[in-house]
Enzyme design. Structure first.
Site, mmCIF file in Angstrom:
data_model
loop_
_atom_site.group_PDB
_atom_site.id
_atom_site.type_symbol
_atom_site.label_atom_id
_atom_site.label_comp_id
_atom_site.label_asym_id
_atom_site.label_seq_id
_atom_site.Cartn_x
_atom_site.Cartn_y
_atom_site.Cartn_z
ATOM 1 N N ARG A 179 0.838 -1.203 0.000
ATOM 2 C CA ARG A 179 0.000 0.000 0.000
ATOM 3 C C ARG A 179 0.876 1.257 0.000
ATOM 4 N NH1 ARG A 179 -4.655 0.065 4.338
ATOM 5 N NH2 ARG A 179 -5.346 1.807 3.032
ATOM 6 N N CYS A 239 -1.252 5.759 9.172
ATOM 7 C CA CYS A 239 -1.556 4.470 8.519
ATOM 8 C C CYS A 239 -2.691 4.727 7.542
ATOM 9 C CB CYS A 239 -1.899 3.406 9.558
ATOM 10 S SG CYS A 239 -3.312 3.821 10.611
#
Length: 284
Positions: A179, A239
């Site tokens: 990611r 995050c």
């Protein structure tokens, strides 16, 4: 940073048998799994109170705040009293995912001024591995607590602050490497990472059994990523939506570093078309 971050299974077992047991919170949550309460009902540590991350540990999602904005402090206090939290009571939190979700409760309660809140090291898996009992079903609601929450106990920042941390300190991206690199993006508007951020997947804070790595190993890890010293430049963490980043903050505390949470994280950053996105394995 002198406060304890973790409680071992043996310590929790003894505490639950003591005259002053802690409030035990079960924060069963995982991305893509909406059945946390069902998992709790199937089996939890005796006496644990279920906490719903999406509704009790977060405000409603918004483009500006991301998928899990920080809750209003008054609403968090109402929830904490409903869990039965009393003023001065110790709290232990856990999940079934290496504490990557439970750390959100740890961070929020520390932020809100609760002095003694720790993560069950190894989470529910460690309790099971020790052969300790579970109970099933949905217990009666606990007696209401009287805790007063005040906020400001841990540092938090917004997108502009994250830019400053990336430029003048160390900004860590706690998501999985794919990611960060922009190879996949399962939930947020755009792929990639904040320019200048360093990839530091949360899972690498843990040993194979789900416990935190020893403090010296965590310190070595973060120094390699660019943390100069506990007295060095500022450190920030983000995050996807500010959940697993709290686990990174906990790991940094264990290693002797203070870190600031970018609560909106990538979900808020990527929803703003004016914010650039970097891709690939390098920070910029």
């Amino acid at each position: 940073m002198s406060e304890r971050v973790t409680t071992s299974v043996a310590e929790l077992d003894a505490l639950l048998r003591s005259d002053r047991p802690p409030l035990l919170l079960d924060v069963r949550w995982a991305l893509g799994d909406p059945h946390g309460r069902d998992h709790y009902v199937d089996g939890h540590i005796p006496g644990a109170v279920y906490v719903d991350l999406d509704t009790e540990l977060a405000a409603p999602a918004s483009p500006e705040g991301g998928r899990h904005p920080l809750p209003d402090l008054g609403e968090l206090e109402t929830a904490a009293r409903a869990w039965g939290l009393t003023e001065g009571q110790q709290v232990v939190v856990y999940d079934d995912l290496g504490n990557t979700a439970a750390a959100r409760a740890w961070w929020l309660l520390r932020y809100a001024g609760v002095a003694e809140v720790t993560l069950l090291d190894g989470a529910l898996g460690a309790w099971r591995a020790a052969g300790l009992p579970l109970e099933s079903g949905l217990p009666e609601d606990p007696a209401p607590g009287d805790v007063v929450l005040k906020g400001g106990g841990l540092p938090v920042t917004d997108a502009d602050g994250a830019v400053e941390l990336a430029a003048h300190g160390l900004l860590l991206d706690a998501r999985a490497g794919e990611r960060y690199r922009g190879e996949v993006e399962p939930v947020d508007p755009r792929a990639g990472h904040i320019p200048g951020a360093v990839s530091a997947p949360t899972g690498e804070n843990l040993a194979a059994d789900g416990t935190f790595l020893p403090p010296e190993a965590l310190r070595e890890r973060f120094v390699k990523l660019g943390a100069a010293s506990p007295e060095g430049g500022p450190i920030g963490v983000y995050c996807g939506s500010g959940v697993t980043a709290a686990h990174q903050v906990a790991a940094l505390h264990l290693a002797g570093f203070e870190a600031t949470l970018f609560a909106g994280s990538w979900s808020a950053w990527s929803a703003d078309p004016a914010r650039p996105a970097a891709t690939g394995p390098l920070p910029s």
